[in-house]
Design a protein around this motif. Structure first.
Motif, PDB file in Angstrom:
ATOM      1  N   SER A  22      13.021 -16.967 -30.205  1.00 18.07           N
ATOM      2  CA  SER A  22      12.182 -17.916 -30.675  1.00 18.07           C
ATOM      3  C   SER A  22      10.556 -17.394 -31.094  1.00 18.07           C
ATOM      4  CB  SER A  22      11.990 -19.310 -30.287  1.00 18.07           C
ATOM      5  OG  SER A  22      13.525 -19.982 -30.201  1.00 18.07           O
ATOM      6  N   ALA A  23      10.012 -16.957 -29.964  1.00 13.79           N
ATOM      7  CA  ALA A  23       8.850 -16.534 -30.118  1.00 13.79           C
ATOM      8  C   ALA A  23       8.171 -15.533 -31.034  1.00 13.79           C
ATOM      9  CB  ALA A  23       8.291 -15.857 -28.904  1.00 13.79           C
ATOM     10  N   ILE A  24       9.288 -14.792 -31.655  1.00 10.18           N
ATOM     11  CA  ILE A  24       9.244 -13.806 -32.609  1.00 10.18           C
ATOM     12  C   ILE A  24       8.953 -14.427 -33.832  1.00 10.18           C
ATOM     13  CG2 ILE A  24      10.126 -11.677 -33.837  1.00 10.18           C
ATOM     14  CD1 ILE A  24      11.309 -10.720 -31.225  1.00 10.18           C
ATOM     15  N   ASN A  78      15.937 -24.812 -35.255  1.00  8.74           N
ATOM     16  CA  ASN A  78      17.089 -25.830 -34.724  1.00  8.74           C
ATOM     17  C   ASN A  78      16.325 -27.101 -33.767  1.00  8.74           C
ATOM     18  OD1 ASN A  78      18.681 -26.542 -32.047  1.00  8.74           O
ATOM     19  ND2 ASN A  78      20.023 -26.794 -33.873  1.00  8.74           N
ATOM     20  N   VAL A  79      16.863 -28.083 -33.791  1.00 11.84           N
ATOM     21  CA  VAL A  79      16.108 -29.347 -33.314  1.00 11.84           C
ATOM     22  C   VAL A  79      16.054 -29.143 -31.576  1.00 11.84           C
ATOM     23  CG1 VAL A  79      16.420 -31.323 -34.968  1.00 11.84           C
ATOM     24  CG2 VAL A  79      18.374 -30.707 -33.289  1.00 11.84           C
ATOM     25  N   ALA A  80      17.227 -28.456 -31.116  1.00 11.37           N
ATOM     26  CA  ALA A  80      17.141 -28.372 -29.656  1.00 11.37           C
ATOM     27  C   ALA A  80      16.332 -27.199 -29.211  1.00 11.37           C
ATOM     28  CB  ALA A  80      18.621 -27.786 -29.260  1.00 11.37           C
ATOM     29  N   THR A  81      15.848 -26.235 -30.199  1.00  8.60           N
ATOM     30  CA  THR A  81      14.939 -25.182 -29.704  1.00  8.60           C
ATOM     31  C   THR A  81      13.543 -25.871 -29.741  1.00  8.60           C
ATOM     32  OG1 THR A  81      16.087 -23.738 -31.298  1.00  8.60           O
ATOM     33  CG2 THR A  81      13.974 -22.963 -30.363  1.00  8.60           C
ATOM     34  N   ALA A  82      13.311 -26.918 -30.666  1.00  6.92           N
ATOM     35  CA  ALA A  82      12.203 -27.637 -30.483  1.00  6.92           C
ATOM     36  C   ALA A  82      11.708 -28.385 -29.035  1.00  6.92           C
ATOM     37  CB  ALA A  82      12.041 -28.560 -31.695  1.00  6.92           C
ATOM     38  N   ARG A  83      12.943 -28.978 -28.762  1.00  8.79           N
ATOM     39  CA  ARG A  83      12.871 -29.556 -27.564  1.00  8.79           C
ATOM     40  C   ARG A  83      12.770 -28.541 -26.147  1.00  8.79           C
ATOM     41  NH1 ARG A  83      17.840 -31.831 -24.055  1.00  8.79           N
ATOM     42  NH2 ARG A  83      16.784 -33.262 -22.464  1.00  8.79           N
ATOM     43  N   ALA A  84      13.252 -27.635 -26.426  1.00 13.78           N
ATOM     44  CA  ALA A  84      12.926 -26.514 -25.334  1.00 13.78           C
ATOM     45  C   ALA A  84      11.625 -26.103 -25.522  1.00 13.78           C
ATOM     46  CB  ALA A  84      13.888 -25.406 -25.720  1.00 13.78           C
ATOM     47  N   VAL A  85      10.916 -25.827 -26.331  1.00 12.69           N
ATOM     48  CA  VAL A  85       9.628 -25.704 -26.745  1.00 12.69           C
ATOM     49  C   VAL A  85       8.627 -26.676 -26.049  1.00 12.69           C
ATOM     50  CG1 VAL A  85       7.740 -25.384 -28.271  1.00 12.69           C
ATOM     51  CG2 VAL A  85       9.692 -23.945 -28.518  1.00 12.69           C
ATOM     52  N   HIS A  92      16.402 -37.953 -27.336  1.00 15.26           N
ATOM     53  CA  HIS A  92      15.202 -37.342 -26.798  1.00 15.26           C
ATOM     54  C   HIS A  92      14.406 -37.051 -28.313  1.00 15.26           C
ATOM     55  CE1 HIS A  92      16.829 -36.823 -23.048  1.00 15.26           C
ATOM     56  NE2 HIS A  92      17.986 -36.288 -23.607  1.00 15.26           N
ATOM     57  N   ALA A  93      14.268 -37.961 -29.168  1.00 15.51           N
ATOM     58  CA  ALA A  93      13.526 -37.825 -30.441  1.00 15.51           C
ATOM     59  C   ALA A  93      12.029 -37.373 -29.967  1.00 15.51           C
ATOM     60  CB  ALA A  93      13.784 -39.129 -31.173  1.00 15.51           C
ATOM     61  N   ASP A  94      11.492 -38.254 -29.175  1.00 19.45           N
ATOM     62  CA  ASP A  94      10.051 -37.907 -29.123  1.00 19.45           C
ATOM     63  C   ASP A  94       9.998 -36.555 -28.382  1.00 19.45           C
ATOM     64  OD1 ASP A  94       9.108 -40.554 -29.710  1.00 19.45           O
ATOM     65  OD2 ASP A  94       9.787 -40.981 -27.611  1.00 19.45           O
ATOM     66  N   GLU A  95      10.772 -36.067 -27.586  1.00 16.97           N
ATOM     67  CA  GLU A  95      10.566 -34.686 -27.126  1.00 16.97           C
ATOM     68  C   GLU A  95      10.769 -33.669 -28.310  1.00 16.97           C
ATOM     69  OE1 GLU A  95      12.398 -35.677 -22.960  1.00 16.97           O
ATOM     70  OE2 GLU A  95      13.160 -33.950 -23.743  1.00 16.97           O
ATOM     71  N   VAL A  96      11.658 -33.979 -29.185  1.00 17.94           N
ATOM     72  CA  VAL A  96      12.029 -32.955 -30.133  1.00 17.94           C
ATOM     73  C   VAL A  96      10.848 -32.746 -31.164  1.00 17.94           C
ATOM     74  CG1 VAL A  96      13.339 -32.509 -32.565  1.00 17.94           C
ATOM     75  CG2 VAL A  96      14.706 -33.221 -30.069  1.00 17.94           C
ATOM     76  N   ILE A  97      10.175 -34.196 -31.666  1.00 13.33           N
ATOM     77  CA  ILE A  97       9.151 -34.195 -32.380  1.00 13.33           C
ATOM     78  C   ILE A  97       7.945 -33.579 -31.942  1.00 13.33           C
ATOM     79  CG2 ILE A  97       7.347 -35.840 -33.768  1.00 13.33           C
ATOM     80  CD1 ILE A  97      10.207 -35.882 -35.067  1.00 13.33           C
ATOM     81  N   ASP A  98       7.677 -33.781 -30.699  1.00 14.43           N
ATOM     82  CA  ASP A  98       6.373 -32.969 -30.129  1.00 14.43           C
ATOM     83  C   ASP A  98       6.672 -31.644 -29.840  1.00 14.43           C
ATOM     84  OD1 ASP A  98       3.922 -33.236 -28.322  1.00 14.43           O
ATOM     85  OD2 ASP A  98       5.228 -32.095 -26.749  1.00 14.43           O
ATOM     86  N   GLY A  99       7.806 -31.092 -29.603  1.00 15.42           N
ATOM     87  CA  GLY A  99       8.005 -29.717 -29.612  1.00 15.42           C
ATOM     88  C   GLY A  99       7.787 -29.095 -30.967  1.00 15.42           C
ATOM     89  N   ALA A 152       8.039 -16.268 -22.604  1.00 12.63           N
ATOM     90  CA  ALA A 152       7.975 -16.187 -21.140  1.00 12.63           C
ATOM     91  C   ALA A 152       9.273 -17.161 -20.796  1.00 12.63           C
ATOM     92  CB  ALA A 152       6.737 -16.377 -20.495  1.00 12.63           C
ATOM     93  N   SER A 153       9.337 -18.367 -21.525  1.00  6.27           N
ATOM     94  CA  SER A 153      10.260 -19.329 -21.034  1.00  6.27           C
ATOM     95  C   SER A 153      11.736 -18.901 -21.474  1.00  6.27           C
ATOM     96  CB  SER A 153       9.898 -20.690 -21.653  1.00  6.27           C
ATOM     97  OG  SER A 153       8.685 -20.921 -21.211  1.00  6.27           O
ATOM     98  N   GLY A 154      11.802 -17.651 -22.213  1.00  2.07           N
ATOM     99  CA  GLY A 154      13.162 -17.229 -22.546  1.00  2.07           C
ATOM    100  C   GLY A 154      13.885 -18.307 -23.420  1.00  2.07           C
ATOM    101  N   ILE A 155      12.876 -18.852 -24.472  1.00  3.32           N
ATOM    102  CA  ILE A 155      13.826 -19.605 -25.493  1.00  3.32           C
ATOM    103  C   ILE A 155      13.967 -18.888 -26.613  1.00  3.32           C
ATOM    104  CG2 ILE A 155      13.437 -21.641 -27.293  1.00  3.32           C
ATOM    105  CD1 ILE A 155      11.017 -22.589 -25.087  1.00  3.32           C
ATOM    106  N   VAL A 156      15.437 -19.018 -26.987  1.00  4.32           N
ATOM    107  CA  VAL A 156      16.225 -18.594 -28.215  1.00  4.32           C
ATOM    108  C   VAL A 156      16.608 -19.412 -29.264  1.00  4.32           C
ATOM    109  CG1 VAL A 156      16.616 -16.537 -26.710  1.00  4.32           C
ATOM    110  CG2 VAL A 156      18.270 -18.353 -27.081  1.00  4.32           C
TER     111      VAL A 156
END
Lengths: 491, 359
Positions: free
Chosen positions: A146-148, A268-275, A182-189, A133-137
C-alpha cells in the motif's frame, strides 16, 4: 450523486446471506502460525529472527526485501519454532519459505512505534513510512504494497481517493462486516490516506445490496465534508478498479494506464482500517477478517484471523464440513483461486475461504459454442470472448492479442453465463500466459540477436583492422624494397 | 486432505443455463403457432410435421454416429428437433412425405454436419433445405391449400390424410394461392396490386392466420406471442426481429406510397408470408446470425430489405429463405466490423489518450 453506467456485467446468485449477519469473531489462537515471506506482489521479505527466538506481538520478524515488498510481523507472542518451506496458498501448492511461530498464549505486545498523534498535520512521508513499516498490503485480494500506492500522490496529480467497498464477489461479507462494525476506523484510515496523498475528496463506493454498511459508513462520514458515501448498483464486476472509477467519475482509464493516471486512487476498505491501526496505534498488519462460507461449511462466519493461521483451523472453528466440498476456494467464487488443501496458511490478501458443493458450482462438461453472443453483450471490457476463444483454440495467440485478450480482467462473467459451459476465462488466462511467455522469448531472441550482431561487428572490425594493418605492412615492405632496389641499383 | 478442486478453475459458480434449455424454450415458444396451424390444415399437416421432425432426428443420429460423436447426448440438445420443426413450418402443409424426408437430409446431412455439426454451420439448415426443395421440386413446394380445420366439414380424415401425404393423392380443387403468390401472379397478368389485393384475405384474417400458407407461418399473432415469450425469457433480444420487420415494412411502405398500383403496402408485406416466422424464429438462429447487437441490427435490416426486394422483383413470390441465406453469408464479415469498442481503447484499438474525460 450522479453515477455513470458501466458496460455489461452479470447478476450472479450472491449467497451473501450465508454469512452477512454473522458478527466478526476472533479466531482463538491456534497451536502454530505459519507466516510466509511472500504474501504480497513483489519480492519476498527477509527473515530477521532465528529459530528459538522469543518474539512479541507486533514485532517485525521479516523486513521488506526491496522497493516492491512488505515486512512481516508476529501476530502474537511466542517462539520461532522453525523457518521452513511449506505449501503456499496457491493452486500450484508449491512450497515457499515460511516462519513458523508457536504462540506462548500470553499474546503480549512488543514495543510498537509511537502513534502519530495528529496525522493530519504530519508530513505525508511520515505516514507512508509508517504504512510501509506496518506491512500493509491491498487487502481486497491483490496484496499490492500500500505504501507504494500512497507515494503516487507525489508522482501523479490525484483528485479522488476512492474507497472500494463494493464487495461484488458472491459469498464474501468481510468488507460488509468491517464497514458495519468498524465504520469509524475505516473512515479515519481513509482520511489519513487522503492526507498522505494530498487529495481533498474521498468517495466510499458500496454496492446497494449492503444497506446497513451504507448506513453505518454514512453516519461515520457525516462529520467530514470531504468524505462521501455512495451506493452503487449491484452489478458484477462493479468492484473492478477501472469499472468502479468509471461508475463514480465517468472517466474511462485508458488501456495500459492506471486509474491514478486519470486522478483516482483506489483502496480497499479493509486496507483503510489497517492504515488507521498503524497510524493511530502503531499496530502493524497482523490479522484480517476472513469470510468462511459455502454450503459445504457447517457454520459460515466472518472471522478476525491472525495472519498465518491454517485454513484447517478456520474450517474447524466453523464446525467443519457438513459434506465433502467439491472445491475449496481462496477468495470469491468468480475470481478466486483453488486451494491445494487445508494445510495452507491465511495470508494478508485472503478475503474468503469457500468450501463449495458441486451443486453450487454447477460446472457441466463443455459443449459446442452455439454463438449465442451473450458473452459479447456482457463483457465489461468490451471484448468478443467468442472470437478470442476460437483463435486461442487454434493456438493463434497473435490474433487473440489483436482482439484484446490482454485487456481481459479475468472477471469470469463470460464463463459464468456461457450456456455451453465453455471455460472461456480459463482460455484467456492460458493465452495471457502464453503471450507473456512469447514476449519474454521474443525479448530474449532480440537480445541474443543484438549481441550476435555486435559480435559480428566486432569481428568484422577486427578483421578490417588486421587487413588494414597487413596492407599497411605490405605497403611498407614494398616501399622499403622499392627503396632498397632503388638504392641497390647500380648507377 | 486434497481436493478435486484443482481440476476446476474460476469461476466456481455458474448460471443454470444450457444449450438444451435454450432449444427447449424455443420449441415451447413455437407450440402455439404450430398447434394452431396443425389444427387449421388438419391430418395431412400433422403427418408431414411428424415425418419431417422424425427424419431430422434420424438423420442427425446417423451423422453423429458416422462422425463418431456421442449420439444420445448430442440428440438431447434438441437442435435437430428444432431444425426439423422450423423446416416443417416452412413447407406447404399438404406436401408429400418425401418432401419432409429429403428436406431433413438437405438440412442436417448437407447444411449442418459437413461444417462440423451444431454451432459450426454458416447457413441456416432449415432454410437451406427449404430453398433446395423449392428449386428442385417447384411444383410440390408451391401447392397451397385453403384452411381445412380438423373435424370440420370437408376436412380430410386420418385415412384420407395418409393417402394425401404418403399416397400422393392430392384432392382436386383444394389448392389455393398464397396471398403473396396471388398478388405476384396477378401482377404478371397486368392486374395492378390495388385490384388483386381486394381478393387477398383481409388483414384481420392474415393476422390471426386464417389463410393459405406454409404449415406454420400463417398466424402472425401466435408467432408474435411465441417471439415475445422468447424475449421475456431473454433467449432472443428485440434487435433482429424488429430490424427484419422494420426493413420489410419500411421498404413496402415507401414504395407503396410512391406507386400503390405496382407495390403492395408495408402492412401487407409485414403480415403475409413468413415475415413474422422469419423475424422471430429463423433470422434469430444464434449460429447463423451476428453475435453483437449492432451486427444483429445490420443483419436484420439486410434480411428485411432483401425479403422485400425478392418478393417484389425476383421470380419467387416469397423471399424469407433466400434473404436469410444471403445475409448468413455476410455474418462473418458483419461480426468482424461490429465488434464492440474495448474498455480504455478507441475504435481502432489504440489506448485512449490521457486527459480526455469521455471516449
Amino acid at each position: 450523486m450522479k453515477l455513470f453506467p458501466i458496460r455489461g456485467g452479470i447478476h450472479p446468485d450472491y449467497r451473501k446471506e450465508l454469512s452477512s449477519e454473522k458478527v466478526i469473531v476472533a479466531l482463538p489462537l491456534p497451536a502454530a502460525l505459519y507466516i510466509p515471506l511472500q504474501q504480497h506482489i513483489g519480492v519476498p521479505s527477509e527473515v530477521l529472527v532465528n529459530v528459538g527466538d522469543l518474539v512479541k506481538k507486533g514485532q517485525m520478524i521479516a523486513r521488506s526485501g526491496g522497493t516492491l515488498s512488505a515486512p512481516q510481523h508476529a501476530p502474537t507472542s511466542g517462539h520461532i519454532r522453525s523457518i521452513t518451506d511449506i505449501p503456499a496458498p496457491h493452486p500450484s501448492g508449491l512450497a515457499q519459505t515460511t516462519i513458523v511461530l508457536e504462540p506462548d498464549g500470553k499474546d503480549e505486545w512488543g514495543e510498537l512505534p509511537a502513534p502519530i498523534v495528529d496525522p493530519f498535520t504530519a508530513d505525508p512521508h511520515t505516514i507512508n513510512e509508517r504504512v510501509a513499516a506496518s506491512g500493509i498490503v491491498g487487502m481486497g485480494g491483490a496484496a499490492f504494497p500500500s505504501a507504494i500506492k500512497l507515494n503516487l500522490g507525489t508522482q501523479k496529480k490525484l483528485e479522488i481517493l476512492l474507497l472500494n467497498g463494493a464487495e461484488c464477489e458472491p459469498y464474501l461479507t468481510c468488507d460488509d462486516r468491517v464497514m458495519r462494525e468498524h465504520a469509524d476506523e475505516v473512515i479515519d484510515g481513509a482520511r489519513i490516506m487522503a492526507h498522505a496523498l494530498g487529495v481533498h475528496r474521498v468517495v466510499v463506493a458500496i454496492e446497494q445490496n449492503k444497506p446497513q454498511a451504507i448506513d453505518a459508513m454514512t453516519r461515520a462520514a457525516s462529520a467530514f465534508s470531504e468524505v462521501e458515501v455512495v451506493g452503487v448498483p449491484v452489478q458484477y464486476p462493479m468492484g473492478s478498479e477501472r469499472h468502479l472509477v468509471q461508475a463514480i467519475t465517468g472517466r474511462e482509464t485508458p488501456a495500459k494506464k492506471l486509474t491514478a493516471d486519470i486522478g483516482v486512487l483506489v483502496h480497499n476498505v479493509a486496507t483503510a482500517r489497517a492504515v488507521h491501526h498503524a497510524v493511530r496505534f502503531g499496530r502493524p498488519l497482523i490479522s484480517r477478517v476472513v469470510t468462511v462460507s459455502g454450503k459445504a461449511v457447517r457454520e459460515p462466519n466472518n472471522i478476525e484471523v491472525p495472519i498465518g493461521a491454517r485454513v484447517a483451523d478456520l474450517i474447524a472453528f466453523c464446525g467443519g464440513f457438513s459434506v465433502e466440498p467439491e472445491s475449496l476456494v481462496n477468495g470469491g467464487p468468480m475470481m478466486g483461486q483453488p486451494l491445494p488443501g487445508l494445510d495452507v496458511p491465511v495470508v494478508k490478501g485472503m478475503s474468503g475461504i469457500l468450501a463449495l458443493t458441486a451443486a453450487e458450482i454447477n460446472q457441466q462438461p463443455a459443449s459446442s459454442c452455439i454463438r449465442c453472443g451473450v458473452c459479447v453483450t456482457i463483457c465489461p471490457c468490451g471484448l468478443s470472448p467468442v472470437d478470442m476463444a476460437a483463435f486461442i483454440r487454434k493456438d493463434n495467440f497473435e490474433t487473440a492479442a489483436k482482439l484484446g485478450v490482454m485487456d481481459c480482467v479475468s472477471c469470469g462473467s463470460c464463463s459464468w453465463l456461457c450456456p455451453s459451459h465453455i471455460p472461456l476465462v480459463h482460455y484467456f488466462n492460458y493465452a495471457k500466459g502464453m503471450i507473456n511467455a512469447q514476449d519474454r522469448e521474443q525479448r530474449k531472441i532480440e537480445q541474443t540477436r543484438m549481441l550476435a550482431e555486435a559480435h559480428a561487428l566486432r569481428v568484422e572490425k577486427a578483421a578490417a583492422e588486421k587487413a588494414a594493418f597487413l596492407a599497411a605492412k605490405k605497403a611498407q615492405a614494398a616501399a622499403a624494397s622499392a627503396a632498397k632496389e632503388k638504392d641497390g641499383t647500380p648507377a | 486432505m486434497s481436493f478435486r478442486s484443482i481440476s476446476h478453475s474460476a469461476p466456481f459458480t455458474h448460471q443454470a443455463s444450457s444449450v438444451q434449455k435454450i432449444m427447449f424454450t424455443v420449441l415451447l415458444a413455437l407450440i402455439p403457432a404450430t398447434a394452431f396451424n396443425l389444427y387449421l390444415f388438419g391430418w395431412p399437416a400433422i403427418l408431414l410435421f411428424s415425418v419431417t421432425v422424425g427424419s431430422c432426428v434420424i438423420v442427425e443420429a446417423g451423422c453423429l454416429a458416422l462422425a463418431g460423436r456421442p449420439v444420445r447426448a448430442t440428440l438431447g440438445d434438441y437442435s435437430a428437433v428444432l431444425t426439423g420443426w422450423l423446416l416443417a413450418m416452412s413447407l406447404p402443409p399438404w406436401a408429400p412425405w418425401w418432401i419432409g424426408f429429403l428436406g431433413a437430409i438437405f438440412a442436417i446431412a448437407l447444411a449442418k454436419h459437413p461444417f462440423g455439426g451444431i454451432g459450426q454451420n454458416v447457413f441456416n439448415p432449415a432454410m437451406v433445405a427449404r430453398v433446395a426443395l423449392l428449386i428442385s421440386f417447384p411444383v410440390a413446394m408451391t401447392v397451397w391449400v385453403m384452411p381445412h380445420p380438423l373435424f370440420s366439414a370437408g376436412a380430410p380424415g386420418f385415412f384420407d390424410a395418409i393417402a394425401i401425404t404418403f399416397g400422393g393423392q392430392m384432392p382436386d380443387a383444394v389448392s389455393a394461392a398464397s396471398a403473396l403468390g396471388h398478388v405476384k401472379t396477378e401482377l404478371t397478368r397486368g392486374i395492378p396490386v390495388s385490384q388483386s389485393m381486394v381478393q387477398a384475405p383481409d388483414l384481420m384474417d392474415m393476422m390471426m392466420g386464417y389463410r393459405a400458407g406454409s404449415l406454420g407461418e400463417t398466424s402472425a399473432i401466435l408467432i408474435l406471442a411465441g417471439g415475445l415469450f422468447l424475449m421475456a425469457k431473454r433467449i432472443i433480444s428485440w434487435h433482429i426481429p424488429l430490424s427484419v420487420m422494420g426493413g420489410v415494412f419500411l421498404m413496402g411502405a415507401i414504395f407503396h406510397a410512391v406507386d400503390p398500383a405496382r407495390f403492395a403496402s408495408g402492412t401487407f408485406h409485414l403480415l403475409s408470408g413468413a415475415t413474422f416466422l422469419g423475424a422471430f424464429f429463423i433470422a434469430t438462429d444464434y449460429v447463423t446470425s451476428p453475435v453483437s447487437k449492432k451486427g444483429q441490427l445490420i443483419f436484420g435490416l439486410g434480411c428485411g430489405v432483401l425479403i422485400w426486394l425478392i418478393r417484389t422483383f425476383a421470380g419467387y413470390p416469397e423471399g424469407v429463405a433466400f434473404a436469410v441465406l444471403l445475409m448468413n453469408a455476410l455474418v462473418p464479415i458483419i461480426d468482424q466490423y461490429t465488434r464492440p469498442r474495448a474498455f480504455g481503447r478507441n475504435r481502432k484499438g489504440e489506448p485512449l489518450p490521457l486527459g480526455e474525460e469521455k471516449p
